[in-house]
Design a protein around this motif. Structure first.
Motif, PDB file in Angstrom:
ATOM      1  N   MET A   1       0.841  -1.200   0.000  1.00 42.94           N
ATOM      2  CA  MET A   1       0.000   0.000   0.000  1.00 42.94           C
ATOM      3  C   MET A   1       0.880   1.255   0.000  1.00 42.94           C
ATOM      4  SD  MET A   1      -2.493   1.520   2.969  1.00 42.94           S
ATOM      5  CE  MET A   1      -3.412   0.009   3.237  1.00 42.94           C
ATOM      6  N   ASN A   2       0.530   2.213  -0.872  1.00 41.89           N
ATOM      7  CA  ASN A   2       1.179   3.523  -0.831  1.00 41.89           C
ATOM      8  C   ASN A   2       0.500   4.321   0.278  1.00 41.89           C
ATOM      9  OD1 ASN A   2       1.827   6.286  -1.220  1.00 41.89           O
ATOM     10  ND2 ASN A   2       2.332   5.904  -3.363  1.00 41.89           N
ATOM     11  N   PHE A   3       1.166   4.383   1.427  1.00 41.56           N
ATOM     12  CA  PHE A   3       0.577   4.966   2.627  1.00 41.56           C
ATOM     13  C   PHE A   3       0.155   6.418   2.415  1.00 41.56           C
ATOM     14  CE2 PHE A   3       1.542   7.028   6.882  1.00 41.56           C
ATOM     15  CZ  PHE A   3       0.390   6.606   7.492  1.00 41.56           C
ATOM     16  N   ILE A   4       1.026   7.221   1.839  1.00 41.32           N
ATOM     17  CA  ILE A   4       0.731   8.647   1.640  1.00 41.32           C
ATOM     18  C   ILE A   4      -0.392   8.827   0.627  1.00 41.32           C
ATOM     19  CG2 ILE A   4       1.656  10.856   0.857  1.00 41.32           C
ATOM     20  CD1 ILE A   4       2.644  10.006   3.619  1.00 41.32           C
ATOM     21  N   ALA A   5      -0.387   8.041  -0.440  1.00 42.86           N
ATOM     22  CA  ALA A   5      -1.469   8.133  -1.436  1.00 42.86           C
ATOM     23  C   ALA A   5      -2.808   7.778  -0.810  1.00 42.86           C
ATOM     24  CB  ALA A   5      -1.166   7.212  -2.618  1.00 42.86           C
ATOM     25  N   GLU A   6      -2.795   6.784   0.092  1.00 42.70           N
ATOM     26  CA  GLU A   6      -4.015   6.387   0.788  1.00 42.70           C
ATOM     27  C   GLU A   6      -4.529   7.535   1.663  1.00 42.70           C
ATOM     28  OE1 GLU A   6      -7.046   3.870   2.611  1.00 42.70           O
ATOM     29  OE2 GLU A   6      -5.968   3.836   0.702  1.00 42.70           O
ATOM     30  N   LEU A   7      -3.636   8.184   2.387  1.00 44.46           N
ATOM     31  CA  LEU A   7      -4.048   9.308   3.225  1.00 44.46           C
ATOM     32  C   LEU A   7      -4.560  10.462   2.374  1.00 44.46           C
ATOM     33  CD1 LEU A   7      -1.243   9.466   5.962  1.00 44.46           C
ATOM     34  CD2 LEU A   7      -3.393   8.202   5.989  1.00 44.46           C
TER      35      LEU A   7
ATOM     36  N   TYR B   1       6.394   7.935  14.313  1.00 40.12           N
ATOM     37  CA  TYR B   1       5.781   8.059  15.642  1.00 40.12           C
ATOM     38  C   TYR B   1       4.807   9.218  15.731  1.00 40.12           C
ATOM     39  CZ  TYR B   1       8.269  12.135  17.732  1.00 40.12           C
ATOM     40  OH  TYR B   1       8.718  13.388  18.051  1.00 40.12           O
ATOM     41  N   ILE B   2       3.943   9.099  16.730  1.00 45.14           N
ATOM     42  CA  ILE B   2       3.018  10.162  17.131  1.00 45.14           C
ATOM     43  C   ILE B   2       3.094  10.258  18.650  1.00 45.14           C
ATOM     44  CG2 ILE B   2       0.593  10.859  17.327  1.00 45.14           C
ATOM     45  CD1 ILE B   2       0.055   9.603  14.656  1.00 45.14           C
ATOM     46  N   GLY B   3       3.036  11.473  19.171  1.00 42.63           N
ATOM     47  CA  GLY B   3       3.065  11.683  20.610  1.00 42.63           C
ATOM     48  C   GLY B   3       1.671  11.851  21.188  1.00 42.63           C
ATOM     49  N   PHE B   4       1.484  11.345  22.386  1.00 48.35           N
ATOM     50  CA  PHE B   4       0.200  11.465  23.091  1.00 48.35           C
ATOM     51  C   PHE B   4       0.447  12.147  24.433  1.00 48.35           C
ATOM     52  CE2 PHE B   4      -0.260   7.963  20.158  1.00 48.35           C
ATOM     53  CZ  PHE B   4      -1.514   8.171  19.622  1.00 48.35           C
ATOM     54  N   ASP B   5      -0.324  13.189  24.700  1.00 43.18           N
ATOM     55  CA  ASP B   5      -0.178  13.982  25.912  1.00 43.18           C
ATOM     56  C   ASP B   5      -0.925  13.323  27.067  1.00 43.18           C
ATOM     57  OD1 ASP B   5       1.239  16.155  26.579  1.00 43.18           O
ATOM     58  OD2 ASP B   5      -0.150  17.652  25.797  1.00 43.18           O
ATOM     59  N   PRO B   6      -0.276  13.044  28.180  1.00 46.41           N
ATOM     60  CA  PRO B   6      -0.944  12.347  29.296  1.00 46.41           C
ATOM     61  C   PRO B   6      -1.701  13.299  30.221  1.00 46.41           C
ATOM     62  CG  PRO B   6       1.373  12.612  29.805  1.00 46.41           C
ATOM     63  CD  PRO B   6       1.166  13.222  28.434  1.00 46.41           C
ATOM     64  N   THR B   7      -2.654  14.033  29.662  1.00 43.72           N
ATOM     65  CA  THR B   7      -3.437  14.971  30.476  1.00 43.72           C
ATOM     66  C   THR B   7      -4.541  14.265  31.254  1.00 43.72           C
ATOM     67  OG1 THR B   7      -4.759  15.447  28.509  1.00 43.72           O
ATOM     68  CG2 THR B   7      -2.979  16.968  29.014  1.00 43.72           C
ATOM     69  N   ALA B   8      -4.845  13.015  30.885  1.00 38.74           N
ATOM     70  CA  ALA B   8      -5.849  12.212  31.596  1.00 38.74           C
ATOM     71  C   ALA B   8      -5.448  10.751  31.464  1.00 38.74           C
ATOM     72  CB  ALA B   8      -7.239  12.449  31.010  1.00 38.74           C
TER      73      ALA B   8
ATOM     74  N   MET C   1      -2.306   2.976  13.107  1.00 42.20           N
ATOM     75  CA  MET C   1      -2.828   1.698  12.622  1.00 42.20           C
ATOM     76  C   MET C   1      -2.645   1.567  11.113  1.00 42.20           C
ATOM     77  SD  MET C   1      -6.371   1.490  14.860  1.00 42.20           S
ATOM     78  CE  MET C   1      -6.872  -0.120  14.203  1.00 42.20           C
ATOM     79  N   ARG C   2      -2.937   2.637  10.384  1.00 49.68           N
ATOM     80  CA  ARG C   2      -2.771   2.610   8.920  1.00 49.68           C
ATOM     81  C   ARG C   2      -1.288   2.457   8.559  1.00 49.68           C
ATOM     82  NH1 ARG C   2      -7.817   4.034   6.939  1.00 49.68           N
ATOM     83  NH2 ARG C   2      -8.991   5.513   8.212  1.00 49.68           N
ATOM     84  N   LEU C   3      -0.424   3.130   9.316  1.00 47.58           N
ATOM     85  CA  LEU C   3       1.013   3.025   9.075  1.00 47.58           C
ATOM     86  C   LEU C   3       1.465   1.568   9.226  1.00 47.58           C
ATOM     87  CD1 LEU C   3       3.684   4.822   8.712  1.00 47.58           C
ATOM     88  CD2 LEU C   3       3.961   4.523  11.178  1.00 47.58           C
ATOM     89  N   GLN C   4       0.990   0.924  10.295  1.00 48.80           N
ATOM     90  CA  GLN C   4       1.383  -0.467  10.522  1.00 48.80           C
ATOM     91  C   GLN C   4       0.797  -1.389   9.464  1.00 48.80           C
ATOM     92  OE1 GLN C   4       0.191  -2.315  14.335  1.00 48.80           O
ATOM     93  NE2 GLN C   4       2.258  -3.180  14.439  1.00 48.80           N
ATOM     94  N   ARG C   5      -0.443  -1.167   9.079  1.00 46.32           N
ATOM     95  CA  ARG C   5      -1.069  -2.007   8.056  1.00 46.32           C
ATOM     96  C   ARG C   5      -0.410  -1.834   6.694  1.00 46.32           C
ATOM     97  NH1 ARG C   5      -7.598  -2.261   9.433  1.00 46.32           N
ATOM     98  NH2 ARG C   5      -7.353  -2.706  11.659  1.00 46.32           N
ATOM     99  N   ALA C   6       0.256  -0.690   6.511  1.00 47.16           N
ATOM    100  CA  ALA C   6       0.972  -0.453   5.249  1.00 47.16           C
ATOM    101  C   ALA C   6       2.375  -1.062   5.286  1.00 47.16           C
ATOM    102  CB  ALA C   6       1.060   1.043   4.971  1.00 47.16           C
TER     103      ALA C   6
ATOM    104  N   GLN D   1       7.774  11.632  11.743  1.00 47.55           N
ATOM    105  CA  GLN D   1       6.856  12.060  12.797  1.00 47.55           C
ATOM    106  C   GLN D   1       5.562  12.533  12.161  1.00 47.55           C
ATOM    107  OE1 GLN D   1       6.339  15.068  16.657  1.00 47.55           O
ATOM    108  NE2 GLN D   1       8.271  15.037  15.555  1.00 47.55           N
ATOM    109  N   MET D   2       4.438  12.151  12.789  1.00 47.96           N
ATOM    110  CA  MET D   2       3.109  12.526  12.311  1.00 47.96           C
ATOM    111  C   MET D   2       2.378  13.269  13.427  1.00 47.96           C
ATOM    112  SD  MET D   2       2.160   8.784  10.681  1.00 47.96           S
ATOM    113  CE  MET D   2       2.640   7.904  12.170  1.00 47.96           C
ATOM    114  N   GLY D   3       1.376  14.027  13.067  1.00 46.87           N
ATOM    115  CA  GLY D   3       0.594  14.733  14.075  1.00 46.87           C
ATOM    116  C   GLY D   3      -0.492  15.578  13.446  1.00 46.87           C
ATOM    117  N   GLY D   4      -1.219  16.302  14.291  1.00 51.63           N
ATOM    118  CA  GLY D   4      -2.250  17.213  13.812  1.00 51.63           C
ATOM    119  C   GLY D   4      -1.631  18.481  13.258  1.00 51.63           C
ATOM    120  N   ALA D   5      -2.397  19.234  12.487  1.00 53.20           N
ATOM    121  CA  ALA D   5      -1.888  20.436  11.815  1.00 53.20           C
ATOM    122  C   ALA D   5      -1.305  21.448  12.798  1.00 53.20           C
ATOM    123  CB  ALA D   5      -3.000  21.075  10.987  1.00 53.20           C
TER     124      ALA D   5
END
Length: 425
Positions: free
Chosen positions: A1-7, A32-39, A54-59, A188-192
């Protein structure tokens, strides 16, 4: 799978560094993606980054989930209008452990697989890193001008930005540098809203050690009315069933507008783009059936919770919005019943009134379900009142102990979907 094309086909790409697509097509790449432990639980806003991993791993690539045990002590200023309260170490550790358990549900952490997921905590490499060493070895490579130009900084200058928050991008940048050198993480991946922090990392890697690092961001998700995705009337929609029940989670997706459901299907569903397009077309021929919302609600509830939880959520939905029979209602235990009835208006009543039977008209009027006994009588005569999903056919009906659900509750229905839950003590 072309991961970027899929996205790209799912409108999940916002910013991307040069040659990222070529790198991912060339070889298995760790990202990687970072997750903030605020809760101690992630919420629905975190589901998009989870599905990206998940998509990254499936690709065929290797996902890393970074839990910010160190950065959580500071707080990311990106997208925030003011500095948030700092958490103590014990709370952050508890939150990190909760997030770890949740992420294990979504990613394959099988260490024997070349692309088995890994979880890391940046506290592990920051706990013994002295301040003087950090500013000598990291700070000198990134200029203040470079840091000041970031949107996350600019937007906070008028309201005030502490040095603690200002330093956040350096620390996140070092995370990328550390993972690049110690784990061969090149992406590294993340929100805008993370773009500024992310490219600080690629810049640090380039200036401090050399080497090619890559990055992309996805759009921030908003609903068609402009409000933040992942919020309900009661606040955050959580992934923890103890905070947001599977029924409430299911209902969140089910209640989406057609416009939002179309967008979220591309973002979140693991069905192919072609399958989603077909489903949208089918939905548009009979929007009132809400086929798209149902399909999305089913898929997401199973993904986050389980098939059994989906079955309960559907059963619960049928009680309030469908043609469920008394047997379905009586099959719920007290906890399940209260989950279904969350948000339904409640009235309290005394069990003593049921010893010889409580007159239905008196009960409905005295508890405010109807404005008067006359109004209640008229509604009953027109077939508009049900008790525990059974239609009341006579105004002489008496409520008795035997009618109670779980020996305490009575579900009163007025019209099609106007409910009241009576609680007897």
């Amino acid at each position: 799978m072309n991961f970027i094309a899929e996205l790209r086909s799912r409108n999940l790409l916002q910013d991307i560094t040069p040659d990222t697509e070529e790198q991912l097509n060339k070889e298995m790449t760790s990202g990687y993606i970072g997750f903030d432990p605020t809760a101690d639980s992630l919420h629905l806003g975190s589901l998009l980054p989870i599905t990206l991993l998940m998509r990254l791993q499936r690709a065929g690539h290797k996902p890393y989930a970074l839990v910010g045990g160190a950065t959580g002590m500071i707080g990311d200023p990106s997208g925030k209008s003011q500095e948030r309260n700092l958490l103590d170490t014990e709370t952050i550790n508890k939150n990190c452990e909760g997030i770890r358990k949740q992420l294990e549900k979504f990613l394959d952490f099988n260490a024997s697989k070349p692309n088995g997921a890994e979880m890391v905590n940046n506290y592990d490499w920051f706990k013994d890193y002295g301040f003087i060493d950090f500013i000598r070895e990291v700070g000198k490579h990134i200029s203040v001008n470079y840091m000041m130009a970031k949107d996350s900084v600019q937007k906070r200058l008028e309201t005030g930005l502490s040095f603690t928050e200002f330093s956040y991008q350096l620390i996140q940048g070092y995370d990328f540098y550390y993972l690049f050198n110690n784990k061969n993480v090149k992406l590294q991946m993340g929100g805008a809203d993370q773009w500024g922090n992310i490219v600080t990392g690629t810049e640090l890697i380039r200036r401090k050690g050399g080497g090619d690092a890559f990055a992309f961001t996805s759009p921030l998700i908003t609903k068609s009315d402009g409000s933040k995705f992942g919020k309900s009337e009661g606040g955050n929609v959580w992934l923890d069933p103890a905070r947001t029940s599977p029924y409430q989670f299911y209902q969140f997706w089910l209640k989406m507008t057609d416009t939002d459901a179309e967008k979220m299907a591309y973002y979140f569903s693991f069905h192919s783009v072609e399958e989603i397009q077909t489903l949208i077309t089918e939905h548009q021929t009979a929007p009132h059936l809400r086929k798209l919302q149902k399909a999305l609600a089913e898929e997401m509830t199973v993904l986050v919770h389980s098939t059994e939880d989906l079955e309960f959520a559907q059963k619960a939905s049928d009680i309030l919005f469908g043609q469920a029979a008394i047997e379905t209602l009586r099959s719920l235990n007290e906890k399940q019943l209260l989950e279904v009835m969350e948000g339904v208006p409640q009235v309290n009543a005394s069990k003593e009134t049921l010893t010889e039977g409580s007159d239905i008209l008196d009960f409905l009027a005295s508890n405010g379900v109807f404005a008067s006994k006359g109004e209640a009588r008229k509604m009953i005569q027109n077939g508009g009142v049900s008790i525990n999903k059974e239609k009341i056919t006579t105004a002489d009906f008496k409520i008795k102990n035997e009618h109670l659900l779980n020996e305490r509750y009575l579900l009163i229905q007025k019209g099609k979907s106007n409910y009241t839950l009576a609680i007897f003590n």
